[in-house]
Design an enzyme around this catalytic site. Sequence first.
Site, short mmCIF file in Angstrom:
data_model
loop_
_atom_site.label_atom_id
_atom_site.label_comp_id
_atom_site.label_asym_id
_atom_site.label_seq_id
_atom_site.Cartn_x
_atom_site.Cartn_y
_atom_site.Cartn_z
N PHE A 129 60.41 -25.70 71.66
CA PHE A 129 60.26 -26.79 70.68
C PHE A 129 61.60 -27.40 70.29
O PHE A 129 61.65 -28.46 69.69
CB PHE A 129 59.53 -26.27 69.44
CG PHE A 129 58.18 -25.70 69.75
CD1 PHE A 129 57.16 -26.50 70.26
CD2 PHE A 129 57.91 -24.35 69.55
CE1 PHE A 129 55.92 -25.98 70.56
CE2 PHE A 129 56.66 -23.82 69.85
CZ PHE A 129 55.67 -24.64 70.36
N LEU A 161 63.51 -23.75 78.76
CA LEU A 161 64.28 -24.96 78.45
C LEU A 161 64.44 -25.16 76.95
O LEU A 161 64.78 -26.24 76.49
CB LEU A 161 63.61 -26.19 79.08
CG LEU A 161 63.49 -26.13 80.61
CD1 LEU A 161 62.74 -27.35 81.14
CD2 LEU A 161 64.85 -26.01 81.26
N GLY A 162 64.18 -24.10 76.18
CA GLY A 162 64.37 -24.17 74.74
C GLY A 162 63.11 -24.34 73.93
O GLY A 162 63.13 -24.21 72.71
N LEU A 179 67.20 -27.43 74.89
CA LEU A 179 68.60 -27.05 75.01
C LEU A 179 69.50 -28.27 74.98
O LEU A 179 69.22 -29.28 75.64
CB LEU A 179 68.82 -26.29 76.31
CG LEU A 179 68.06 -24.97 76.47
CD1 LEU A 179 68.21 -24.45 77.89
CD2 LEU A 179 68.55 -23.95 75.46
N TYR A 223 45.04 -21.16 74.94
CA TYR A 223 45.62 -22.49 75.03
C TYR A 223 44.47 -23.49 74.98
O TYR A 223 43.68 -23.59 75.91
CB TYR A 223 46.38 -22.69 76.34
CG TYR A 223 47.62 -21.83 76.50
CD1 TYR A 223 48.23 -21.20 75.42
CD2 TYR A 223 48.19 -21.65 77.76
CE1 TYR A 223 49.36 -20.43 75.59
CE2 TYR A 223 49.33 -20.89 77.93
CZ TYR A 223 49.91 -20.28 76.85
OH TYR A 223 51.04 -19.51 77.03
#
Length: 294
Positions: free
Chosen positions: A220, A217-218, A223, A66
Amino acid sequence: MTKRTDLAGSFTVPGTSTTLNRMGYGAMQLAGPQVWGPPRDVDGAIAVLREAVGVGVNHIDTSDFYGPHVTNQIIKQALHPYPDDLVIVTKVGARRGEDKSWVHALSRQELADAVHDNLRNLGLDTLDVVNLRVGGVMGPSEGSIEEPLTVLAELKRQGLIRQLGLSNVSPEQLAEAQTIAEIVCVQNLYNLAHRNDDGFINDLAGQRIAYVPFFPLGGFSPLQSSALDAAAASLQATPMQVALAWLLQRSPNVLLIPGTSSVKHLRENLNAATLHLPSGMIADLDSIGGGPGQ
């Protein structure tokens, strides 16, 4: 002093004294845009990490690819010397191309170099948990993982790693891995809308292996659902808080690592641990992914 908060109970890694609060923190968003280079606000990134640990988060997920290197260096700057109960989970098996791409890095030398990079940039002598990242960008791909995992098992025997986990793997690859080394966690794509691992989560719970969904939370593509919006409105919460609460109620072996570069957003995420979703609401939310969560 920062007030400690309820973080949805805890999970103890089998065969160890390591107990993790179920709501953790994922550090990927501490790097710059596209997880590349330094963030625009280093002081802000440091503040997020210190706030997380201050309220009781004791599980931080990171990787030296990262940035690359940036996120681990910020973690060290913010938190070193680390609290005794803090568990830093990192991953190896990839590197960043000069075009900011994500490239497999699974050779013996690449894996050894990655472990030493994580040790150096985090300022550690031993890594708490190292996940072997395999598969594609968003999920598992077929094939043996024996060769790279054997390298990590050797580094564990040398004392550079305490525990091993896997990322982007299938049940078959886990079974293969367990013939080589003990596996304490699996990190795969899973959320309200992506439910391929429903059966896998149940199997892991039976083995008391932690399941850590990435992109809870999805990712990229955040949701979006009318059922999620309705649930949030009835609970006076945000849709993302409801999505996190659904994961926490999904199974006791699920540990969450939502990421953010904002202290305000961090607090919102952690407050999801205090939400209780009634059974009827869970049934409505289950329909988003096309099936029951249990």
